[in-house]
Scaffold this motif. Structure first.
Motif, PDB file in Angstrom:
ATOM      1  N   GLY A 146       0.814  -1.214   0.000  1.00 35.91           N
ATOM      2  CA  GLY A 146       0.000   0.000   0.000  1.00 35.91           C
ATOM      3  C   GLY A 146       0.842   1.255   0.000  1.00 35.91           C
TER       4      GLY A 146
ATOM      5  N   GLU B  91       2.615   1.591  -3.555  1.00 31.86           N
ATOM      6  CA  GLU B  91       1.640   1.974  -4.588  1.00 31.86           C
ATOM      7  C   GLU B  91       1.274   3.446  -4.460  1.00 31.86           C
ATOM      8  OE1 GLU B  91      -3.021   1.152  -5.688  1.00 31.86           O
ATOM      9  OE2 GLU B  91      -1.957  -0.378  -4.517  1.00 31.86           O
ATOM     10  N   THR B  92       1.006   3.884  -3.237  1.00 29.45           N
ATOM     11  CA  THR B  92       0.645   5.282  -3.005  1.00 29.45           C
ATOM     12  C   THR B  92       1.791   6.218  -3.383  1.00 29.45           C
ATOM     13  OG1 THR B  92      -0.830   4.623  -1.213  1.00 29.45           O
ATOM     14  CG2 THR B  92      -0.132   6.923  -1.262  1.00 29.45           C
TER      15      THR B  92
ATOM     16  N   GLY C 174      -9.888   0.236  -0.993  1.00 30.58           N
ATOM     17  CA  GLY C 174      -9.251  -1.012  -1.381  1.00 30.58           C
ATOM     18  C   GLY C 174     -10.037  -2.181  -0.813  1.00 30.58           C
TER      19      GLY C 174
ATOM     20  N   ARG D 139      -5.224   0.242   0.693  1.00 34.15           N
ATOM     21  CA  ARG D 139      -4.870   1.454  -0.052  1.00 34.15           C
ATOM     22  C   ARG D 139      -5.160   2.721   0.726  1.00 34.15           C
ATOM     23  NH1 ARG D 139      -7.414   0.404  -4.705  1.00 34.15           N
ATOM     24  NH2 ARG D 139      -5.510  -0.513  -5.565  1.00 34.15           N
TER      25      ARG D 139
END
Length: 957
Positions: free
Chosen positions: A606, A609-610, A633, A638
């Protein structure tokens, strides 16, 4: 017999009380108006309602109370009224009956309207459309009543009101709008239909132009029919009025300020639209009929009636860019694709209210009612993440679907357009043989869309002169319909006769139009009179795709980000508005991410990705992420949108990094895969500078969108030279959740791989997804990216990355054994992909197997031949190679990748270790799942499975 006068047998209404129970509905309506605006109703009724007794605070307007008061000579609630009151009440009741008749025409006039050019439709009996049904008689026809603005008049005789109401609601243009919930809209439509211009008169020049466009539509079809005998073209004959209809939308839209019009349609009439609206040169179309094309050698190409086109049109308000989208044969599936493209165009122009870009969708009648993707598209129309501020829908209603009769087989609704009522869209049914009514429908529809920014439907009721294709014989299944069609004059012939009769043109002018058009076709040049000849026009906000055409998708794209930049972005991502209280579970995640950026904790999925999104929007790229529950998510990893626990307010940190950042949008989609994925594909083909991601809730849910994958995502570049950088997140992994929550059907995507059309990756670490997402935007190519994303790995203790892997690394197509075994000691090399690697790793470490090396394939297509060969070359003493997968043998990567693997291992033994072939993707029983997993892992290591493990390979298919 006239449908509006079928009830001569009714009793003399003069004998019936003017306040009978039959008027209860009107009394309710009148009382509602009284409550909203007392001064808006007749003073007699206002005084009456004022004086009625109260029941729970409201006046008692029951018919019994009103009749009782009336027959007492006008006394209401015990009070006396003037002696003349009964006569005033009688006048009011007569007016109420006139109003009831008008309301009946508004509600039911479409049922008997003259919209069918063939006259095949049998209208149902509608007694409410006879003024006598409402207690009015022939003796009232000369009496004046309030006309409520009908025909632009305050008062008119009953006879005039009846004639005007029939002309407005029961003629060649019928309407359905009383279902619309917003009274502002219904009042607007009513005023447009009933106002002073209700006769819909058009200037002589406009009428000549109409005939010219009808001539173009008919002449092209005749020309093609005679020159290319027997070839499919899915002609427009019978629906030629479509051409002036689209023309009017473009020209009037330009005058209203539109800058772009995006059109989606299926194959029926497409060739005519290409030539007579879009401006495609007839010579180019003739080449396609002859089996040649200007694009010879560029991809596979597609049939001529699937081709798209774009051009600029001169309009009274300036040039308008018009784009007709490419489409497959799957009819309505193009609709959400075009909607996505329109959304991208609007955002590129910062057109937040839809005043500059509009979507026009052209449907077939059978498809409009028959294909569920249209319902999904309507459902998106007013949602935050997908609205395009209103679409103009045109249904080319041939009154038949291939060989299927509508009322008997094709639907269960009265009209094919009834599905549009789910979003309160007004619907205008119009006779395709009345071009002036069609023009009026186009004007009202365009103006409604521009006024209210909502969907509107034009039902162009027409016919299909030939069969489904020109080689088909339709009389086999519809003999009576086609007897009538073959005897029916064309709309051009009918309209030319009308204009001659009315003195608008002389007897030779229509033939002159026809000869001029045929001469233009012979010359092969463009035949659209409004096509802009200015080659220097550049569409505002347009994107230059040239840097991405023929891009090599270089594998060595630099995706690193400096440590200080990572830490700065992390700090900004953690800032929240004053007083914003996070949920404790989310607060813990945010706190951990701060520690990850500081290097105190390894980076999880997470966080990585962020940070990938943050680096992209900081660099000016856009990011658009949509899917079911994508904000939080599905698997709680997320948290791109966070919610204040005190007041439910939402906050998106990625939208609040800086004033110069690119746009970030994450939206929880409606419960749809097909339309939403198609929408995102359309968006991605229009904006190469936005990272567009569609996330499935579980990977196999993409099954519902298979047509989008097959027809657009994997083949769009080869068929139509349409580039797309769309990313699909497909949660995939066998974790005992059963057949429907395990597999993203990896094998289907690999089967579709060819000619470097897509990328298929299965990243297993946070650093890998960080670099993969950045690579997707930074490299000089745009290819769809299919990502097998994790579920349990989102929080797996081994599926983490060091912060340095983000700042110094890159996306690795192949990852060598992380334990760095001595190559001289390794005898067995296990190749795998995805989640199963961690099961293998734990067994290897648990047993101390120094003779085994684990190698991950992170990119399965394009296959990394060079990288894998270089890695294998390090291990010079391998005796056996193993491909291990958690999917069944007939699924997963094995069948599509085996030939590449054998080429890489140079003839050495290659063993398959995995589940046996299976009809279902996974088992439904947790115990059986665990037994299978232990067995396939044991087989990968060449060790005994143990008594509690079932054998896997009795089936060697």
């Amino acid at each position: 017999m006239d449908d509006l006068a079928r009830h001569d047998e009714r009793p003399d209404w003069g004998e019936i009380s003017p306040l009978s129970a039959g008027n209860a509905a009107y009394l309710d309506l009148l009382y509602e108006r009284y409550l909203q605006a007392p001064t808006s109703i007749d003073p007699v009724w206002r005084h009456y309602f004022d004086a009625l007794p109260r029941v729970n605070g409201d006046a008692d307007v029951s018919p019994a109370r009103v009749r009782h008061a009336f027959h007492r000579g006008g006394a209401a609630a015990g009070g006396e009224t003037p002696a003349s009151a009964p006569l005033e009440y009688l006048d009011a009741i007569k007016q109420a009956r006139v109003d009831a008749f008008l309301e009946a025409c508004r509600r039911h006039g479409h049922l008997v309207a003259a919209c069918d050019p063939l006259g095949l439709r049998e209208s149902p009996p509608v007694p409410e459309l006879d003024y006598r049904h409402h207690g009015l008689g022939e003796g009232d026809l000369g009496t004046e009543f309030a006309a409520r603005g009908l025909g632009g008049r305050d008062r008119a005789s009953l006879g005039e009101i009846v004639d005007m109401a029939r002309a407005v609601y029961c003629g060649p243009l019928a309407s359905e709008y009383v279902h619309v919930a917003d009274t502002r809209e219904t009042h607007w439509i009513r005023a447009r239909l009933e106002g002073a211009g209700y006769r819909r008169s058009h200037a002589a020049e406009t009428r000549r132009r109409l005939l010219q466009r009808l001539t173009a539509a008919e002449a092209l079809e005749r020309y093609l029919h005679n020159k290319y005998v027997g070839q499919k073209r899915f002609s427009l004959e019978g629906a030629e009025a479509l051409i002036p209809l689209i023309d009017e939308l473009i020209r009037r839209g330009g005058a209203a300020g539109l800058k772009e019009v995006a059109i989606g349609m299926a194959h029926r009439g497409r060739l005519n639209v290409l030539v007579n609206v879009m401006g495609k040169a007839p010579a180019d179309l003739f080449l396609e009929f002859e089996g040649r094309t200007a694009r010879d050698g560029e991809g596979s190409g597609d049939v001529k009636y699937h081709q798209g086109f774009s051009s600029n049109m001169d309009t009274p308000g300036g040039p308008v860019h018009v784009a007709l989208a490419f489409n497959p044969s799957h009819l309505e599936i193009v609709c959400p694709v075009v909607e996505g493209s329109v959304r991208a165009r609007q955002e590129r122009r910062r057109d937040r209210d839809g005043s500059e870009v509009v979507c026009v969708l052209i449907h077939g009648d059978a498809a409009f009612s028959g294909q569920g993707v249209l319902m999904e598209t309507f459902n998106m129309s007013q949602s935050r993440g997908y609205s395009t501020k209103g679409t103009i829908h045109i249904v080319v209603n041939n009154q038949i679907g291939f060989t299927t009769s509508h009322q008997k087989d094709a639907r269960s609704t009265l009209y094919c357009t009834d599905v549009a009522k789910m979003v309160n869209a007004p619907i205008f049914h119009v006779n395709g043989d009345d071009p002036e009514a069609v023009l009026t429908a186009a004007r009202i529809a365009l103006d409604y869309r521009m006024e209210f920014r909502k969907d509107v439907v034009i039902d162009l009721v027409c016919y299909r002169r030939h069969g489904h294709s020109e080689a088909d014989e339709p009389a086999v299944t519809q003999p009576l319909m086609y007897q009538r069609i073959r005897a029916h004059p064309t709309v051009r012939e009918l309209y030319a006769r009308r204009l001659v009769t009315e003195g608008v043109i002389d007897g030779t002018e229509a033939e002159t139009y026809l000869e001029d058009y045929r001469a233009a076709l012979d010359a092969g040049a463009g035949v659209v009179p409004y096509l802009s000849r200015d080659a220097d026009i550049v569409v505002h906000g347009s994107v230059d795709w040239r840097p991405f055409v023929g891009g090599a998708c270089a594998p060595d794209t630099d995706t690193r980000v400096g440590l200080e930049a990572i830490r700065d972005l992390s700090a900004r991502l953690g800032r929240l508005p004053a007083g914003f209280e996070l949920h404790p579970g989310v607060a813990k995640i945010f706190d951990n991410r701060r520690k990850m950026a500081a290097g105190a904790l390894p980076v999880d999925w997470g966080c990585a990705e962020t940070l990938a999104y943050a680096t992209l929007v900081e660099a000016g790229y856009g990011v658009r992420l949509s899917g079911q529950d994508s904000g939080r998510g599905t698997f709680f990893h997320r948290h791109a949108v966070v919610y204040c626990q005190k007041d439910d307010s939402a906050y998106v940190p990625l939208r609040n990094l800086s004033g110069r950042q690119g746009n970030f949008l994450v939206t929880n989609s409606l419960l749809s895969e097909e339309a939403v994925l198609a929408f995102e594909y359309g968006y991605s083909t229009t904006d190469p500078k936005t990272l567009v991601i569609w996330e499935a809730q579980f990977g196999d849910f993409a099954n519902n969108a298979q047509v989008v994958i097959d027809q657009f995502i994997v083949a769009g570049e080869q068929k139509w030279s349409r580039l797309s950088g769309l990313v699909m997140f497909l949660p995939h992994g066998y974790e005992g959740q059963g057949p429907e929550h395990s597999s993203a059907r990896l094998e289907r995507y690999l089967q579709l791989c060819a000619e470097h059309n897509i990328q298929v990756c299965a990243p297993t670490t946070p650093a890998q997804i960080f670099h993969l997402l950045r690579r997707q935007m930074l490299r000089d190519c745009r290819k769809p990216l299919i990502v097998m994303t994790p579920k349990s790995l989102l929080r797996h203790r081994l599926a983490v990355s060091a912060l340095e892997a983000l700042t110094q690394g890159s996306f690795q197509h192949v990852i060598d054994d992380v334990d760095a075994p001595d190559p001289e000691r390794v005898r067995r090399l296990v190749l795998c992909s995805g989640r199963v690697y961690f099961d293998l790793l734990e067994k290897k470490r648990g047993e101390g197997r120094a003779d085994v090396a684990l190698v991950r394939l992170e990119q399965l297509y394009p296959f990394p031949h060079a990288e894998l060969a270089a890695l294998i070359a390090r291990y010079g003493r391998i005796r056996e190679y193993v491909w291990c997968q958690e999917e069944p043998k007939n699924q997963g990567a094995w069948y599509s990748t085996e030939h590449n693997l054998r080429a890489a291992v140079r003839g050495a033994p290659l063993i398959y270790a995995g589940r046996p072939a299976s009809a279902a993707p996974a088992v439904g029983y947790p115990l059986l799942h665990v037994k299978q997993l232990r067995a396939l892992v044991a087989e990968a290591f060449g060790s005994p499975a143990g008594e509690d493990v079932i054998p896997l390979h009795k089936d060697i298919a």
